[in-house]
Design an enzyme around this catalytic site. Structure first.
Site, mmCIF file in Angstrom:
data_model
loop_
_atom_site.group_PDB
_atom_site.id
_atom_site.type_symbol
_atom_site.label_atom_id
_atom_site.label_comp_id
_atom_site.label_asym_id
_atom_site.label_seq_id
_atom_site.Cartn_x
_atom_site.Cartn_y
_atom_site.Cartn_z
ATOM 1 N N LYS A 190 0.850 -1.119 0.067
ATOM 2 C CA LYS A 190 -0.110 -0.017 -0.093
ATOM 3 C C LYS A 190 0.903 1.212 -0.110
ATOM 4 O O LYS A 190 2.030 1.416 0.085
ATOM 5 C CB LYS A 190 -0.864 -0.191 1.122
ATOM 6 C CG LYS A 190 -2.305 -1.124 0.954
ATOM 7 C CD LYS A 190 -3.083 -0.715 2.491
ATOM 8 C CE LYS A 190 -4.355 -1.849 2.089
ATOM 9 N NZ LYS A 190 -4.853 -1.936 3.458
ATOM 10 N N ARG B 174 -3.280 -10.020 5.740
ATOM 11 C CA ARG B 174 -3.674 -10.143 4.336
ATOM 12 C C ARG B 174 -2.586 -9.703 3.250
ATOM 13 O O ARG B 174 -2.204 -8.434 3.397
ATOM 14 C CB ARG B 174 -4.859 -9.208 4.483
ATOM 15 C CG ARG B 174 -5.849 -9.147 3.209
ATOM 16 C CD ARG B 174 -7.144 -8.452 3.266
ATOM 17 N NE ARG B 174 -7.855 -8.702 2.373
ATOM 18 C CZ ARG B 174 -7.768 -7.561 0.896
ATOM 19 N NH1 ARG B 174 -6.733 -6.831 1.180
ATOM 20 N NH2 ARG B 174 -8.557 -7.906 0.203
#
Length: 284
Positions: free
Chosen positions: A231, A265
């Site tokens: 991210k 995740r």
């Protein structure tokens, strides 16, 4: 000195009658059935490609496959409920046919899509809005009696990146999740997993403060999921790109595990599994 029981408390969730042990950390693989996910290499264009990726993820040690049909990147386009379901259901059905022991979570904030996915063979609902974007979600989870992952997000995928603001990000996220957990338990939903929502309505500073104080979320005595794979909080901080953010992802996964995370995740399963294995040896 690190405590011997580093990965405790022991926990499990009920997956359609069988218990999935979460007493040690697990890896959740991201399977995006979308054309516009922020990390282009994660975009999956067909059922066959989804099956190929799923087999690789399982071989690398993934405990869950998290399937999403709606991109939640900042500023993502909205799609209809029917389009989202049309992307998801054939993939879920095919995975359950080819790999019937696979534990599937469906990444959706829509109660109707969640119900269709569970009926198609999925086991867990992963909701980025913790019920805020569909008032039917909690009652749907309660009626289905499946595990539920609830995440904190300030705003929506369309506007969450526009000047998010907190007085104390950790306390506010904990307070938000505490209210949601209480609502769900009142509905007799007890298989819960919490997610602080890294990157969802938070600035770079907010994300790193949350990570630094992640152990505060142990107060829930529930499994903690973290998702910062590739991210912006990584690649922007390093002045690079999502394609080159694997090393940074591994660093933050390591920190998160040390602070109590129970589920990672990720896009890159093998590296996350190795991270868990090495930390187990360090603290064994």
């Amino acid at each position: 000195m690190a405590e011997k029981n580093f990965f405790e408390p022991k926990q499990s969730i009920n997956i359609k009658g069988r218990l999935l042990d979460l007493s040690s950390p697990k890896v959740m693989a991201i399977l995006n059935i979308t054309p516009d996910s922020f990390y282009s290499k994660s975009r999956t264009k067909s059922v066959d490609e989804a099956l190929t990726k799923t087999e690789a993820y399982l071989n690398d040690g993934a405990a869950f496959i998290d399937i999403g049909g709606y991109s939640s990147r900042p500023g993502a386009s909205n799609i209809s409920e029917n389009e989202e379901a049309d992307r998801l259901i054939p993939v879920i059905e095919s995975i359950m046919k080819e790999f019937p022991e696979t534990v599937i979570s469906v990444d959706t904030f829509r109660a109707g899509v969640a119900k269709d996915a569970i009926l198609a063979g999925a086991h867990i609902i992963n909701d980025i809005s913790a019920g805020d974007m569909d008032e039917r979600m909690f009652e749907t989870v309660a009626s289905l009696q499946v595990p539920y992952m609830l995440m904190h997000m300030q705003g929506t995928p369309q506007n969450m990146h526009k000047n998010p603001s907190y007085e104390n990000v950790t306390l506010e996220v904990i307070d938000y999740l505490a209210k949601k957990v209480a609502e769900l338990k009142a509905l007799h939903v007890h298989d819960l997993i919490i997610d602080p929502g890294f990157g969802f309505g938070k600035t770079m500073e907010h994300n790193y403060k949350l990570l630094n104080q992640l152990d505060a979320f142990k107060i829930f005595k529930l499994p903690i999921l973290v998702g910062f794979s590739r991210k912006g909080m990584i690649y922007k901080a390093l002045n690079t790109t999502a394609d080159n953010a694997l090393n940074g992802t591994t660093v933050l996964n390591t920190v998160a595990l040390q602070k109590g995370a129970g589920i990672l995740r990720v896009h890159d399963v093998k590296e996350a599994v190795e991270c868990i294995e090495l930390l187990k040896r360090l603290n064994g």
